[in-house]
Structures are given as structure tokens and as C-alpha cells.
Design an enzyme around this catalytic site. Sequence first.
Site, short mmCIF file in Angstrom:
data_model
loop_
_atom_site.label_atom_id
_atom_site.label_comp_id
_atom_site.label_asym_id
_atom_site.label_seq_id
_atom_site.Cartn_x
_atom_site.Cartn_y
_atom_site.Cartn_z
N SER A 1 2.95 -2.32 10.42
CA SER A 1 4.39 -2.38 10.67
C SER A 1 4.99 -3.75 10.39
O SER A 1 5.92 -4.18 11.06
CB SER A 1 4.70 -1.92 12.10
OG SER A 1 4.27 -0.57 12.28
N GLU B 1 -7.10 4.78 7.45
CA GLU B 1 -6.86 6.20 7.16
C GLU B 1 -8.07 6.80 6.44
O GLU B 1 -8.42 7.97 6.67
CB GLU B 1 -5.57 6.37 6.34
CG GLU B 1 -4.35 6.14 7.22
CD GLU B 1 -3.12 5.65 6.49
OE1 GLU B 1 -3.07 5.72 5.25
OE2 GLU B 1 -2.21 5.16 7.18
N ASN C 1 0.87 -1.18 0.00
CA ASN C 1 0.00 0.00 0.00
C ASN C 1 0.90 1.23 0.00
O ASN C 1 1.44 1.61 1.03
CB ASN C 1 -0.90 -0.02 1.25
CG ASN C 1 -1.72 1.25 1.38
OD1 ASN C 1 -1.84 2.02 0.42
ND2 ASN C 1 -2.28 1.48 2.56
N GLU D 1 -5.85 -4.98 10.19
CA GLU D 1 -4.84 -3.96 10.45
C GLU D 1 -5.19 -3.21 11.74
O GLU D 1 -5.97 -2.23 11.71
CB GLU D 1 -4.82 -2.95 9.30
CG GLU D 1 -4.46 -3.57 7.96
CD GLU D 1 -3.81 -2.55 7.04
OE1 GLU D 1 -2.70 -2.82 6.59
OE2 GLU D 1 -4.38 -1.47 6.83
N GLY E 1 2.01 2.13 10.82
CA GLY E 1 2.97 3.22 10.70
C GLY E 1 3.60 3.63 12.03
O GLY E 1 4.20 4.69 12.14
N HIS F 1 -9.64 1.28 4.32
CA HIS F 1 -8.40 1.46 5.09
C HIS F 1 -8.69 2.41 6.27
O HIS F 1 -9.48 3.35 6.13
CB HIS F 1 -7.30 2.03 4.19
CG HIS F 1 -5.95 1.99 4.83
ND1 HIS F 1 -5.56 2.93 5.75
CD2 HIS F 1 -4.94 1.11 4.72
CE1 HIS F 1 -4.33 2.63 6.16
NE2 HIS F 1 -3.93 1.52 5.55
N LYS G 1 0.12 4.23 -0.34
CA LYS G 1 -0.55 5.43 0.19
C LYS G 1 -0.30 6.61 -0.77
O LYS G 1 -0.21 6.38 -1.98
CB LYS G 1 -0.08 5.73 1.61
CG LYS G 1 -0.14 4.50 2.51
CD LYS G 1 0.01 4.82 3.95
CE LYS G 1 0.09 3.53 4.75
NZ LYS G 1 -0.10 3.74 6.18
C1 PEP Z 1 -0.98 0.17 5.94
O1 PEP Z 1 -1.08 1.37 5.83
O2 PEP Z 1 -1.82 -0.57 5.39
C2 PEP Z 1 0.13 -0.35 6.74
C3 PEP Z 1 0.07 -1.57 7.17
O3 PEP Z 1 1.17 0.52 7.00
P1 PEP Z 1 2.57 0.16 7.73
O4 PEP Z 1 3.05 -1.15 7.14
O5 PEP Z 1 3.46 1.29 7.41
O6 PEP Z 1 2.26 0.02 9.18
#
Ligand code: PEP
Length: 257
Positions: free
Chosen positions: A219, A103, A10, A173, A179, A101, A12
Amino acid sequence: MARMPMMAGNWKMNNTISEAVVLTQEIANQYEKKEWDEAVEIVLCTPFVDLKPAKTVLDFDKVKIEVAAQNVYWEPSGAYTGEISVPMIKEIGCAYSIIGHSERRELFGETDETVNKKVKALVAEDLGAIVCVGESLAVREDGSTIEFVTAQVRAAFAGLDADEVAQCVVAYEPIWAIGTGRTATPEQADEVCAAIRATVAEIADEATAEDMRVLYGGSMNPGNVDALLAMENIDGGLIGGASLKAESFVQLIKACL
Ligand code: PEP
């Protein structure tokens, strides 16, 4: 049949077209046809403007890597300024779109209801949804994670039949792990992924649940991927930060082999 793992990056809101072409090319250059073709599904979820350029690179190199959007609107066309429809991403050759997601839920007003409309619009065009679910730290701390996440799954798939649910992937998630560098333990992640699978069995059927890929995201990186993928109910990853460098993303792909 064993589920084929999926590694989805992803990106973003990162990578201009020229940067996207470089990153896609770097990943494609490392593609190992014999080892990867049948072992892992790789997906690049890029910004809309990068989809076509990335797809062009991948098609030219004849590598089995899919492109996917990060969001879509549910209407096929019309007076919806600033939105992108499923037929638009389908014509580019997208296989999926991320939907829901955290976000988008937190910053752009995405709700369970709009998630459901978007999932329906995708499956109606024979595309897949990568449906994101996950709890905040407050929900985890009050002990209602399973209830919260399974309710999100039910809402996302409301009104879909088993064949339509089968076109989708769920990404668990936990918001507190996205993040932040803070990962769910493999056991914490597996517990929720198992509950997601059980919910899919209830709302669709056992076979759909058994075949569905449930990803972990939050992460995930080359240092923790093996322990997460070793869990029974984790079938791959949705990767943010570590998907922005070819080196780390390829290491994550290789962890699926
Ligand atoms: C994401 O935004 O879907 C995500 C898992 O981000 P990160 O791997 O940076 O935590």
C-alpha cells in the site's frame, strides 16, 4: 556510493496488451531524461504477454525503464506445460523477475525452496531477482517478524556467492499491508529492512549488504511514500495498486528524485 533507488510497479494480473501499451506509453511520455536517468531505476513488472509490447514502446522512446517478469520457472526448457523460463524472458530484454511474491506463496504453492531455485536460475543467466519476503499478521502479532523474514532471506540466497546475491534486490512486503490500504509505519518497515540488510552482510559480505537495494511494498502511495523513503534502509518501492495509473506511479518515481 549511495544506492540508486528503485521504483518497481507490480501490475499483477492486470492489463491486456492494448492496455499495457497505453499505460507504458503514458509513463514513457512523462520521462524526464535529465532528472531521472541517473537518479532512479524504474521497472515495470508486467504479465508475461505484456513484456514484449511494453519493451517495444520503451525502446522506441529510448527511455531508461526496465521490464521484468513476475515469476519464472527454474528449468531452461522442456516438458513443463504452462511455465516460462529465464532464457525466454532474457531474450525479451527483462532485467529482473519478481520471485516469491506472497500471492505466489499463498495461492500457487511457492516455497522457500522453489524461491531459491528460481533465484539461482536468474543469476546464472545474469538477470536479477526481486525477492519478496514478508510476514503475515499472525507472525507480526506473535512478535517473530524479524526471525521469520530473515529466515526467508537466508533461504532465498542459500548457496549463492556474494556476486550473485549482489545481482538481487529484496522487497520487504508485510502481507497484512498488501492491497489493504494498511501500510507499515516507516519505523516498522525500516526495522525489518535493516534486519534484511544485516542478514545479507552475514550471508554475503558487508559491501554487498551496503549496496543492496531493499524495497518496501504494501500500500505504498503518493501520500506515504516520502516518509517511507526517508528511512535509512528503504531504497524504493514495489508498488501494486498505485502502479496501475500513470499519474500515481509517476508521482512515486518523482519521490525518489
Ligand atoms: C504488491 O503486490 O507487491 C503490492 C505491494 O501491492 P499494493 O501496493 O497494492 O499493496
